[in-house]
Motif scaffolding. Structure first.
Motif, PDB file in Angstrom:
ATOM      1  N   ALA A  39       0.845  -1.199   0.000  1.00 54.65           N
ATOM      2  CA  ALA A  39       0.000   0.000   0.000  1.00 54.65           C
ATOM      3  C   ALA A  39       0.882   1.251   0.000  1.00 54.65           C
ATOM      4  O   ALA A  39       1.931   1.283   0.656  1.00 54.65           O
ATOM      5  N   PHE A  40       0.462   2.251  -0.732  1.00 50.57           N
ATOM      6  CA  PHE A  40       1.196   3.510  -0.847  1.00 50.57           C
ATOM      7  C   PHE A  40       1.540   4.068   0.537  1.00 50.57           C
ATOM      8  O   PHE A  40       2.648   4.542   0.769  1.00 50.57           O
ATOM      9  N   ILE A  97      -2.384   0.123  -9.481  1.00 52.21           N
ATOM     10  CA  ILE A  97      -1.052  -0.316  -9.053  1.00 52.21           C
ATOM     11  C   ILE A  97      -0.021   0.328  -9.963  1.00 52.21           C
ATOM     12  O   ILE A  97      -0.180   0.346 -11.181  1.00 52.21           O
ATOM     13  N   ILE A  98       1.017   0.854  -9.341  1.00 49.81           N
ATOM     14  CA  ILE A  98       2.192   1.310 -10.075  1.00 49.81           C
ATOM     15  C   ILE A  98       3.171   0.148  -9.950  1.00 49.81           C
ATOM     16  O   ILE A  98       3.632  -0.168  -8.848  1.00 49.81           O
ATOM     17  N   ASN A  99       3.423  -0.530 -11.075  1.00 51.05           N
ATOM     18  CA  ASN A  99       4.175  -1.776 -10.993  1.00 51.05           C
ATOM     19  C   ASN A  99       5.678  -1.554 -10.847  1.00 51.05           C
ATOM     20  O   ASN A  99       6.151  -0.430 -10.723  1.00 51.05           O
ATOM     21  N   ASN A 147       5.546  -3.458  -6.378  1.00 48.48           N
ATOM     22  CA  ASN A 147       4.283  -2.928  -6.897  1.00 48.48           C
ATOM     23  C   ASN A 147       3.651  -2.118  -5.764  1.00 48.48           C
ATOM     24  O   ASN A 147       3.630  -2.567  -4.623  1.00 48.48           O
ATOM     25  N   VAL A 148       3.147  -0.941  -6.088  1.00 48.05           N
ATOM     26  CA  VAL A 148       2.551  -0.073  -5.066  1.00 48.05           C
ATOM     27  C   VAL A 148       1.109   0.236  -5.454  1.00 48.05           C
ATOM     28  O   VAL A 148       0.840   0.665  -6.572  1.00 48.05           O
ATOM     29  N   LYS A 149       0.197   0.008  -4.511  1.00 45.29           N
ATOM     30  CA  LYS A 149      -1.219   0.304  -4.763  1.00 45.29           C
ATOM     31  C   LYS A 149      -1.538   1.691  -4.212  1.00 45.29           C
ATOM     32  O   LYS A 149      -1.185   2.030  -3.090  1.00 45.29           O
ATOM     33  N   TYR A 150      -2.198   2.471  -5.065  1.00 45.57           N
ATOM     34  CA  TYR A 150      -2.559   3.842  -4.709  1.00 45.57           C
ATOM     35  C   TYR A 150      -4.042   4.034  -4.979  1.00 45.57           C
ATOM     36  O   TYR A 150      -4.585   3.495  -5.937  1.00 45.57           O
TER      37      TYR A 150
END
Length: 159
Positions: A39-40, A97-99, A147-150
């Motif tokens: 998570a962001f 998601i920003i991979n 990977n970041v979820k925003y």
């Protein structure tokens, strides 16, 4: 000689078995790594827009990220024609998601509207806006690129 042949055969079978186990674990890891995310809010090094690279702290990086995100939304926002004509307003919760290479994927949108056709109109515009995001410098957590979820809300309101 028979024992030597049996020993070789057992060794070959054992090696093939071990190879198949290793291969299956490798495939599982490949399949799940793209679905895993951080998570962001908890990512140690957040993904960065171009121009945020010089941030000296996580707090500065997050502020720059949020500022650039809002600017992106303002520049690319177009009130859908059908929504204007039918006085459709609402709030859309968007997540993506920003991979690991900095590309936006898995965009999801959920509008607060009760009517399905209204939801679709607003969700489509929110997805369009997010799909126009540029490539990011990927985020890192515990020293590894992740990977970041925003998530963010986009409000459609006529003034």
């Amino acid at each position: 000689m028979l024992k030597t042949t049996q020993t070789k055969l057992r060794t070959i079978v054992l090696l093939l078995f071990l190879f198949s186990i290793i291969t299956s674990f490798t495939n599982v890891k490949k399949n799940t790594s793209t679905e895993d995310f951080i998570a962001f809010e908890v990512t140690e090094e957040v993904p960065l827009f171009k121009g945020c690279d010089g941030s000296s702290s996580r707090k500065e990086a997050v502020e720059c990220f949020n500022k650039k995100m809002m600017n992106h939304i303002k520049r690319n926002f177009t009130y859908p024609e059908e929504a204007l004509e039918n006085n459709i307003q609402g709030r859309v919760e968007v997540s993506f998601i920003i991979n690991e290479v900095g590309i936006v994927k898995d965009i999801q949108a959920n509008a607060s509207n009760e009517k399905a056709n209204e939801k679709k109109i607003l969700e489509a515009e929110a997805i369009r806006i997010v799909s126009l995001l540029p490539k990011f410098t990927p985020g890192k957590h515990q020293g590894k690129v992740v990977n970041v979820k925003y998530g963010l809300p986009i409000t459609f309101k006529m003034m």
